[in-house]
Design a protein around this motif. Structure first.
Motif, short mmCIF file in Angstrom:
data_model
loop_
_atom_site.label_atom_id
_atom_site.label_comp_id
_atom_site.label_asym_id
_atom_site.label_seq_id
_atom_site.Cartn_x
_atom_site.Cartn_y
_atom_site.Cartn_z
N LEU A 61 0.85 -1.20 0.00
CA LEU A 61 0.00 0.00 0.00
C LEU A 61 0.88 1.24 0.00
O LEU A 61 1.80 1.37 0.82
CB LEU A 61 -0.92 -0.01 1.23
CG LEU A 61 -1.96 -1.14 1.23
CD1 LEU A 61 -2.48 -1.41 2.63
CD2 LEU A 61 -3.10 -0.81 0.26
N ALA A 75 -6.25 7.43 -0.96
CA ALA A 75 -7.61 7.64 -1.45
C ALA A 75 -7.74 9.05 -2.04
O ALA A 75 -8.54 9.30 -2.94
CB ALA A 75 -8.61 7.44 -0.33
N ILE A 78 -4.20 9.18 -5.20
CA ILE A 78 -4.22 8.28 -6.36
C ILE A 78 -5.13 8.82 -7.48
O ILE A 78 -4.71 8.87 -8.65
CB ILE A 78 -4.60 6.83 -5.97
CG1 ILE A 78 -3.56 6.22 -5.03
CG2 ILE A 78 -4.83 5.95 -7.21
CD1 ILE A 78 -2.27 5.74 -5.66
N ILE A 87 0.35 8.49 -12.52
CA ILE A 87 0.16 7.17 -11.91
C ILE A 87 1.03 6.12 -12.59
O ILE A 87 1.42 5.13 -11.96
CB ILE A 87 -1.34 6.75 -11.95
CG1 ILE A 87 -1.59 5.52 -11.06
CG2 ILE A 87 -1.81 6.48 -13.37
CD1 ILE A 87 -1.38 5.75 -9.60
N ASN A 118 -1.47 -2.98 -6.15
CA ASN A 118 -2.62 -2.33 -6.78
C ASN A 118 -2.16 -1.67 -8.07
O ASN A 118 -1.24 -0.85 -8.06
CB ASN A 118 -3.19 -1.25 -5.86
CG ASN A 118 -3.78 -1.86 -4.59
OD1 ASN A 118 -4.86 -2.44 -4.60
ND2 ASN A 118 -3.04 -1.74 -3.48
N LYS A 204 -14.34 -4.64 2.00
CA LYS A 204 -14.54 -4.38 3.42
C LYS A 204 -15.98 -4.02 3.78
O LYS A 204 -16.45 -4.34 4.87
CB LYS A 204 -13.59 -3.24 3.82
CG LYS A 204 -13.69 -2.80 5.26
CD LYS A 204 -12.69 -1.68 5.55
CE LYS A 204 -12.67 -1.31 7.02
NZ LYS A 204 -13.98 -0.84 7.53
N GLU A 240 -11.45 -6.78 11.09
CA GLU A 240 -10.96 -6.10 12.30
C GLU A 240 -11.20 -6.91 13.57
O GLU A 240 -10.61 -6.61 14.60
CB GLU A 240 -11.64 -4.73 12.42
CG GLU A 240 -11.27 -3.78 11.28
CD GLU A 240 -11.91 -2.41 11.41
OE1 GLU A 240 -12.86 -2.25 12.21
OE2 GLU A 240 -11.46 -1.48 10.69
N GLY A 258 -6.46 -7.54 7.38
CA GLY A 258 -7.16 -6.51 8.13
C GLY A 258 -6.47 -6.27 9.45
O GLY A 258 -5.52 -6.97 9.81
N TYR A 259 -6.94 -5.24 10.16
CA TYR A 259 -6.28 -4.83 11.40
C TYR A 259 -6.21 -5.96 12.42
O TYR A 259 -5.33 -5.98 13.27
CB TYR A 259 -7.00 -3.62 12.01
CG TYR A 259 -6.92 -2.36 11.16
CD1 TYR A 259 -6.09 -2.28 10.04
CD2 TYR A 259 -7.68 -1.23 11.50
CE1 TYR A 259 -6.03 -1.14 9.28
CE2 TYR A 259 -7.62 -0.08 10.75
CZ TYR A 259 -6.80 -0.03 9.63
OH TYR A 259 -6.75 1.12 8.89
P1 C2E Z 1 -7.51 -1.16 -1.24
O1 C2E Z 1 -6.62 -1.71 -2.29
O2 C2E Z 1 -8.87 -1.74 -1.13
O3 C2E Z 1 -6.69 -1.32 0.12
C1 C2E Z 1 -7.25 -1.60 1.35
C2 C2E Z 1 -7.36 -0.36 2.20
O4 C2E Z 1 -7.99 -0.69 3.43
C3 C2E Z 1 -6.02 0.24 2.60
O5 C2E Z 1 -6.21 1.63 2.70
C4 C2E Z 1 -5.77 -0.37 3.97
O6 C2E Z 1 -4.88 0.38 4.75
C5 C2E Z 1 -7.16 -0.35 4.52
N1 C2E Z 1 -7.38 -1.38 5.54
C6 C2E Z 1 -6.84 -2.60 5.58
N2 C2E Z 1 -7.30 -3.31 6.64
C7 C2E Z 1 -8.18 -2.50 7.28
C8 C2E Z 1 -9.00 -2.67 8.44
O7 C2E Z 1 -9.03 -3.71 9.10
N3 C2E Z 1 -9.79 -1.61 8.81
C9 C2E Z 1 -9.80 -0.44 8.09
N4 C2E Z 1 -10.61 0.53 8.52
N5 C2E Z 1 -9.05 -0.25 6.98
C10 C2E Z 1 -8.24 -1.28 6.58
P2 C2E Z 1 -5.16 2.67 2.10
O8 C2E Z 1 -3.78 2.18 2.35
O9 C2E Z 1 -5.54 4.02 2.64
O10 C2E Z 1 -5.42 2.62 0.56
C11 C2E Z 1 -6.62 3.07 0.01
C12 C2E Z 1 -6.76 2.69 -1.44
O11 C2E Z 1 -5.79 3.38 -2.23
C13 C2E Z 1 -6.50 1.21 -1.71
O12 C2E Z 1 -7.65 0.45 -1.41
C14 C2E Z 1 -6.16 1.24 -3.18
O13 C2E Z 1 -7.33 1.27 -3.96
C15 C2E Z 1 -5.45 2.57 -3.33
N6 C2E Z 1 -3.99 2.33 -3.35
C16 C2E Z 1 -3.14 2.13 -2.34
N7 C2E Z 1 -1.88 1.94 -2.79
C17 C2E Z 1 -1.95 2.00 -4.14
C18 C2E Z 1 -0.97 1.87 -5.20
O14 C2E Z 1 0.22 1.60 -5.00
N8 C2E Z 1 -1.42 2.03 -6.49
C19 C2E Z 1 -2.74 2.27 -6.77
N9 C2E Z 1 -3.11 2.39 -8.05
N10 C2E Z 1 -3.68 2.38 -5.79
C20 C2E Z 1 -3.30 2.26 -4.51
#
Ligand code: C2E
Ligand code: MG
Ligand code: MG
Ligand code: MG
Length: 291
Positions: A61, A75, A78, A87, A118, A204, A240, A258-259
């Motif tokens: 991530l 979020a 990106i 990107i 991703n 989620k 979670e 997940g967490y």
């Molecule tokens: P995603 O791919 O669906 O990633 C899962 C998101 O949920 C991540 O947020 C992660 O930190 C969060 N998450 C994981 N487990 C839990 C949990 O138990 N509870 C809660 N509340 N949240 C949890 P993050 O890191 O903020 O990333 C958000 C989105 O940004 C990702 O959703 C993905 O769509 C995008 N993203 C992140 N890194 C990249 C990347 O390198 N390239 C691209 N194109 N998109 C990215």
């Protein structure tokens, strides 16, 4: 003025609109320097196999720490990087770092771990994407399956013939493919039949109330059954609570992240986590979920 906001439904933007677009512009411009300025990093969120209690790998991530503004959420940035086209270069940076992480695990003796990345649809449709991906992987000597590509259902909106060719090339190169945020997007089940998708990532939003909401349980159960019948694996994201992990195991879900298992971790913490989890398992001291 009213603007639709994906997360919160309708929101009023009259005085904020200006501020929002100013911030977006500033972020978009600052992002150009982010790679060179060493402001980007990856966090790795470990993934757990429910049947064996084994860690199977992690999702990479992206993190952006701006020198003045502090951490900016993917979020938020990106979509800006997608609008500007940045990107593509950011995506290659992510892939390079993810491959380096996979290589560290491999050299530490964890030879069957998978790092999921991703990939934005915009990067995926670049003409040489699959070739460049395999070239980089082979140059590092990584096993074919060490990297998994996560795409969202939005790729189904692109030219189906082009996407079909790319996906075939991806699987011919031995690369794994998962569909991210499954169930929230433009769900055309026909692509699951036509393309070799390895895994569905159950979003989620279906997991949050899994233990209390019968509709969510029915949807999750149906996704798992369908995946099984089509020879795909399932992973639930955003788990979670122990009760959610237990329910998912009962429903036949293969993996979770997940967490509850682990938050996304920085490089060093992640390497230590994977070594510890594997050691605990070998020593027989690992506690399976729900036990
Ligand atoms: P995603 O791919 O669906 O990633 C899962 C998101 O949920 C991540 O947020 C992660 O930190 C969060 N998450 C994981 N487990 C839990 C949990 O138990 N509870 C809660 N509340 N949240 C949890 P993050 O890191 O903020 O990333 C958000 C989105 O940004 C990702 O959703 C993905 O769509 C995008 N993203 C992140 N890194 C990249 C990347 O390198 N390239 C691209 N194109 N998109 C990215
Ligand atoms: Mg993802
Ligand atoms: Mg996801
Ligand atoms: Mg998601």
């Amino acid at each position: 003025q009213v603007k639709r906001d994906g997360r919160n439904g309708l929101r009023f933007y009259a005085p904020h609109m200006q501020r929002y677009s100013e911030r977006a512009l500033a972020l978009s411009s600052a992002l150009k320097q982010a790679i060179a300025g060493n402001e980007l990093s990856l966090a790795f969120q470990p993934q757990l196999d429910l049947a064996s209690g084994r860690p199977v790998g992690a999702e990479a991530l992206l993190r952006w720490q701006h020198p003045q503004w502090g951490p900016v959420s993917p979020a938020e940035f990106i979509p800006l990087a997608e609008q500007s086209g940045l990107i593509v270069s950011i995506g290659w940076w992510v892939i390079e770092q993810a491959m380096a992480a996979a290589l560290r695990l491999y050299r530490a003796g964890l030879t069957d771990m998978v790092i999921a990345v991703n990939v934005s649809a915009l990067q995926f449709v670049q003409p040489d994407f699959v070739e460049e991906l395999s070239r980089r992987r082979d140059r590092l000597g990584l096993p074919a399956g060490a990297i998994e590509i996560e795409l969202t259902e939005s790729v189904a909106l692109l030219n189906p013939e082009e996407v079909g060719l790319k996906l075939s090339a991806l699987s011919a190169a031995g690369m794994r493919l998962s569909i991210d945020d499954f169930g929230t997007g433009y769900s055309s089940m026909s692509y699951l039949k036509r393309f070799s998708v390895d895994k569905l990532k159950i979003d989620k939003s279906f997991i949050d109330e899994l233990n209390d909401n019968e509709e969510d349980r029915a949807i999750v159960s149906a996704i798992i059954q369908m995946a099984r019948s089509l020879g795909m694996k399932t992973i639930a994201e955003g788990v979670e609570l122990a009760a959610q992990a237990e329910q998912l195991r009962a429903l036949g879900c293969d993996e979770i992240q997940g967490y509850w298992y682990s938050r996304p971790l920085g490089q060093e913490a992640f390497d230590a986590f994977m070594a510890d989890a594997t050691r605990a398992l070998a020593a027989g001291t690992a506690v399976p979920p729900g036990a």
